[in-house]
Design a protein around this motif. Sequence first.
Motif: not given
Length: 258
Positions: A114-138
């Motif tokens: 439901p809250d995509v922006s919050a999910a992306i923000a939380a992902s950034s918070d839980h990534l180490n510096g230099g970490g990767l966020l991978s998203i595959n989506i329709p």
Amino acid sequence: MGINTDAHAGLDEDLRETGLADLRHHNLALVVDRLIDQGLPRASRVLDVGSAHGWFLQAASERGLDAEGIEPDEAVAARSADGTKVRVGFFPDVLAPDEAYDAIAYNDVLEHIPDVSAAIAASSDHLNGGGLLSINIPNSRGLFYRLAVICHRLGLRAAFERLWQVGMPSPHLWFFDRRGLVQLCRQNGLELVAAQSLDSVRRRGLWQRAHSDRRPSPTSILGVGVVWILAPLFNAPAASDIIHLVFRKPQSEPETAS
């Protein structure tokens, strides 16, 4: 209907798993390989948000990554592949505030949140510096989606409703294109480092995938036949309904001594 309700009563989970297996195994192996191509070291800690049957976790583990998943759907989590590490619950609620990963993956999951922006923000918070966020989506610019929109305007709603997974335990709430997803991630300090497509369909398992929530009908039989014939077209990069984007979190700047 929703996750952990009786919505599963209308689904044949065995058919759905069989129908998705070939497509998911193929695509998720590519996703892991692309992360490694972006410099993700072996033994890196990787989190799969919405890990479903654990197929991404398997592919990551086979390539030497330390992978674990979070899956909110109890019925699906119970079917996770043997040997995979899965927490039942919602991201990021089941994580400790200081838990951090070298990569976080959303595999056909972000569109359900439901809250995509919050999910992306939380992902950034839980990534180490230099970490990767991978998203595959329709992909809202994919061929399937564009054809479904045309059919919907002509009064043929079935294909459009199926793309949005109407009446299923976890329906689609969003459809993105590349531009929109890149903008959302940049707002959270993540920069795009790779953009590719993934297969939309695989011929193997197509019948089971199409009929996991309904009995065969003349329309569904015709639809499966058309998609089977046109599978190479639907999987062409310019037409694929699945986009795969990889973002990187900037390295943390070293603190200067006062």
